[in-house]
Design a protein around this motif. Structure first.
Motif, PDB file in Angstrom:
ATOM      1  N   PRO A  25       0.850  -1.203   0.000  1.00  0.00           N
ATOM      2  CA  PRO A  25       0.000   0.000   0.000  1.00  0.00           C
ATOM      3  C   PRO A  25       0.885   1.252   0.000  1.00  0.00           C
ATOM      4  CG  PRO A  25      -0.701  -1.558   1.687  1.00  0.00           C
ATOM      5  CD  PRO A  25       0.632  -2.037   1.190  1.00  0.00           C
ATOM      6  N   HIS A  26       0.598   2.183  -0.870  1.00  0.00           N
ATOM      7  CA  HIS A  26       1.442   3.377  -0.973  1.00  0.00           C
ATOM      8  C   HIS A  26       0.692   4.492  -1.688  1.00  0.00           C
ATOM      9  CE1 HIS A  26       1.983   1.382  -4.854  1.00  0.00           C
ATOM     10  NE2 HIS A  26       2.331   2.558  -5.353  1.00  0.00           N
ATOM     11  N   HIS A  27       1.260   5.702  -1.620  1.00  0.00           N
ATOM     12  CA  HIS A  27       0.735   6.834  -2.376  1.00  0.00           C
ATOM     13  C   HIS A  27       1.880   7.781  -2.703  1.00  0.00           C
ATOM     14  CE1 HIS A  27      -0.002   7.600   1.985  1.00  0.00           C
ATOM     15  NE2 HIS A  27       0.445   8.826   1.728  1.00  0.00           N
ATOM     16  N   PHE A  28       1.584   8.765  -3.540  1.00  0.00           N
ATOM     17  CA  PHE A  28       2.591   9.688  -4.051  1.00  0.00           C
ATOM     18  C   PHE A  28       2.186  11.120  -3.712  1.00  0.00           C
ATOM     19  CE2 PHE A  28       2.243   5.952  -6.645  1.00  0.00           C
ATOM     20  CZ  PHE A  28       3.518   5.610  -7.041  1.00  0.00           C
ATOM     21  N   PHE A  29       3.164  11.949  -3.366  1.00  0.00           N
ATOM     22  CA  PHE A  29       2.894  13.343  -3.028  1.00  0.00           C
ATOM     23  C   PHE A  29       3.434  14.289  -4.089  1.00  0.00           C
ATOM     24  CE2 PHE A  29       2.367  11.739   1.281  1.00  0.00           C
ATOM     25  CZ  PHE A  29       1.441  12.608   1.842  1.00  0.00           C
ATOM     26  N   ILE A  72      -2.350  14.333  -3.430  1.00  0.00           N
ATOM     27  CA  ILE A  72      -1.906  12.971  -3.163  1.00  0.00           C
ATOM     28  C   ILE A  72      -2.428  12.097  -4.294  1.00  0.00           C
ATOM     29  CG2 ILE A  72      -2.231  10.951  -1.683  1.00  0.00           C
ATOM     30  CD1 ILE A  72      -2.149  12.696   0.725  1.00  0.00           C
ATOM     31  N   TYR A  73      -1.525  11.346  -4.917  1.00  0.00           N
ATOM     32  CA  TYR A  73      -1.897  10.442  -5.999  1.00  0.00           C
ATOM     33  C   TYR A  73      -1.947   9.009  -5.491  1.00  0.00           C
ATOM     34  CZ  TYR A  73      -1.028  14.153  -9.416  1.00  0.00           C
ATOM     35  OH  TYR A  73      -1.074  15.318 -10.139  1.00  0.00           O
ATOM     36  N   HIS A  74      -2.965   8.301  -5.952  1.00  0.00           N
ATOM     37  CA  HIS A  74      -3.084   6.885  -5.630  1.00  0.00           C
ATOM     38  C   HIS A  74      -3.300   6.124  -6.930  1.00  0.00           C
ATOM     39  CE1 HIS A  74      -5.222   3.149  -4.486  1.00  0.00           C
ATOM     40  NE2 HIS A  74      -4.390   3.192  -3.467  1.00  0.00           N
ATOM     41  N   ALA A 104      -4.556  12.271   3.392  1.00  0.00           N
ATOM     42  CA  ALA A 104      -5.240  13.185   2.475  1.00  0.00           C
ATOM     43  C   ALA A 104      -6.156  14.129   3.243  1.00  0.00           C
ATOM     44  CB  ALA A 104      -6.035  12.393   1.430  1.00  0.00           C
ATOM     45  N   ASN A 105      -6.866  13.590   4.230  1.00  0.00           N
ATOM     46  CA  ASN A 105      -7.763  14.427   5.035  1.00  0.00           C
ATOM     47  C   ASN A 105      -6.983  15.354   5.968  1.00  0.00           C
ATOM     48  OD1 ASN A 105     -10.052  13.232   3.903  1.00  0.00           O
ATOM     49  ND2 ASN A 105     -10.161  11.634   5.462  1.00  0.00           N
ATOM     50  N   LEU A 106      -5.935  14.829   6.607  1.00  0.00           N
ATOM     51  CA  LEU A 106      -5.150  15.625   7.544  1.00  0.00           C
ATOM     52  C   LEU A 106      -4.486  16.808   6.850  1.00  0.00           C
ATOM     53  CD1 LEU A 106      -3.909  15.904  10.441  1.00  0.00           C
ATOM     54  CD2 LEU A 106      -2.007  14.497   9.602  1.00  0.00           C
ATOM     55  N   PHE A 140      -7.342  14.237  -3.483  1.00  0.00           N
ATOM     56  CA  PHE A 140      -6.964  12.835  -3.608  1.00  0.00           C
ATOM     57  C   PHE A 140      -7.254  12.418  -5.038  1.00  0.00           C
ATOM     58  CE2 PHE A 140      -7.884   8.265  -3.144  1.00  0.00           C
ATOM     59  CZ  PHE A 140      -6.690   7.858  -2.580  1.00  0.00           C
ATOM     60  N   ILE A 141      -6.210  12.079  -5.776  1.00  0.00           N
ATOM     61  CA  ILE A 141      -6.358  11.781  -7.202  1.00  0.00           C
ATOM     62  C   ILE A 141      -6.006  10.321  -7.455  1.00  0.00           C
ATOM     63  CG2 ILE A 141      -5.531  12.313  -9.532  1.00  0.00           C
ATOM     64  CD1 ILE A 141      -4.860  15.132  -8.494  1.00  0.00           C
ATOM     65  N   SER A 142      -6.966   9.581  -8.002  1.00  0.00           N
ATOM     66  CA  SER A 142      -6.731   8.198  -8.391  1.00  0.00           C
ATOM     67  C   SER A 142      -6.397   8.180  -9.876  1.00  0.00           C
ATOM     68  CB  SER A 142      -7.978   7.351  -8.108  1.00  0.00           C
ATOM     69  OG  SER A 142      -7.742   5.999  -8.410  1.00  0.00           O
ATOM     70  N   ALA A 143      -5.259   7.573 -10.226  1.00  0.00           N
ATOM     71  CA  ALA A 143      -4.810   7.594 -11.621  1.00  0.00           C
ATOM     72  C   ALA A 143      -4.048   6.318 -11.939  1.00  0.00           C
ATOM     73  CB  ALA A 143      -3.911   8.813 -11.850  1.00  0.00           C
TER      74      ALA A 143
END
Length: 287
Positions: free
Chosen positions: A103-107, A112-114, A128-130, A135-138
């Motif tokens: 599980p990971h994401h990108f800044f 934030i990209y997921h 993302a909320n904090l 929040f972008i899903s791509a």
């Protein structure tokens, strides 16, 4: 003196606030001629918004976000340094550790990209909320072609973070490093980009010696700050592995450890030897 402080777990309480006593201690530090910089794994935009909400933004001269990947001069609101991951960096990291397995994401600076081929982990949603970022899903291909990614963040249960970070550093090629930035978070960036790097950038801008810098933090990503500063102060809530790198251990973030640290610094600034300061650290370490 330049004091560089981490935010979460250090300047902020567990409730993400700055106590009135801590705020007053920062004001008095500034009145004595001290300079303040905040250095965090957070995006710069989140740091600025937080400091404004806590009514201390005017006290800080710089905000270094993404572990030193981006530095903002507060008065001019000008970005004075930026260090993103290139498309080649992103692909090299992915080839080395098979990001899709974790599980990971990108800044980026603004989002934030997921990747859309993975489920969204709760720790990703929390960040993302904090940080109040879109929040972008791509697709992975889309993300790996971006030119404004500052870091990749792996997320996991706290009990697995240490072993996961070790595994990542064993698999990452030369030039990249994984660092624990919180109980559930590991950041991957180029090796030279860290909080100590940010301190060195600020020292160059101010033309000051290492002896004029103090750093305070609570996580593994703060150790590089301790190395780059003359004095490194660990919070009482820091892991033992972080405390071992510090000159002094103060109280926890929920016990106004910043206030205790600033009081200790006022004594240290007078004719006190490093040997004496070590004794103070030992005597003041929380149970």
């Amino acid at each position: 003196m330049l004091l560089v402080t981490d935010l979460d777990g250090t300047l902020l309480t567990s409730q993400k606030t700055i106590s009135p006593r801590t705020r007053q201690a920062l004001i008095e530090f500034r009145q004595r001629g001290g300079l303040l910089a905040a250095c965090s794994a957070r995006p710069v935009s989140s740091m600025v918004r937080l400091l404004q909400q806590q009514q201390v933004d005017k006290l800080f001269a710089w905000c270094a976000g993404f572990n030193g990947g981006q530095i903002l001069e507060m008065t001019s609101q000008h970005i004075i340094h930026t260090a993103t991951l290139s498309c080649m960096d992103l692909r090299e990291i992915d080839r080395s550790i098979s990001l899709s397995c974790y599980p990971h994401h990108f800044f980026s600076a603004d989002a934030i990209y997921h990747r859309d081929d993975r489920l969204v982990a709760p720790w990703t949603t929390y960040e993302a909320n904090l940080f109040e970022l879109p929040f972008i899903s791509a697709t992975p291909e889309y993300i790996f072609n971006q030119h404004d990614i500052y870091k990749i963040t792996l997320v996991a249960e706290q009990s697995k973070i240490n072993s996961l970070c070790t595994a990542m550093n064993n698999e990452l090629p030369c030039g990249y490093m994984a660092t624990i930035t919180g109980g559930n978070y590991i950041d991957i960036q180029r090796t030279e980009i860290n909080k100590g790097y940010a301190i060195n950038m600020l020292r160059q801008q101010l033309n000051i010696a290492t002896e004029q810098v103090t750093a305070i933090g609570d996580q593994q990503n703060d150790i590089s700050m301790f190395t780059a500063a003359n004095i490194g102060i660990a919070m009482g809530n820091a892991p033992d592995a972080v405390k071992q790198h510090a000159s002094y251990v103060t109280a926890s973030n929920d016990d106004e450890g910043i206030v205790c640290a600033l009081e200790w610094l006022r004594c240290f600034a007078h004719p006190v030897t490093m040997r004496q300061s070590t004794t103070l650290a030992e005597n003041n370490e929380p149970d």
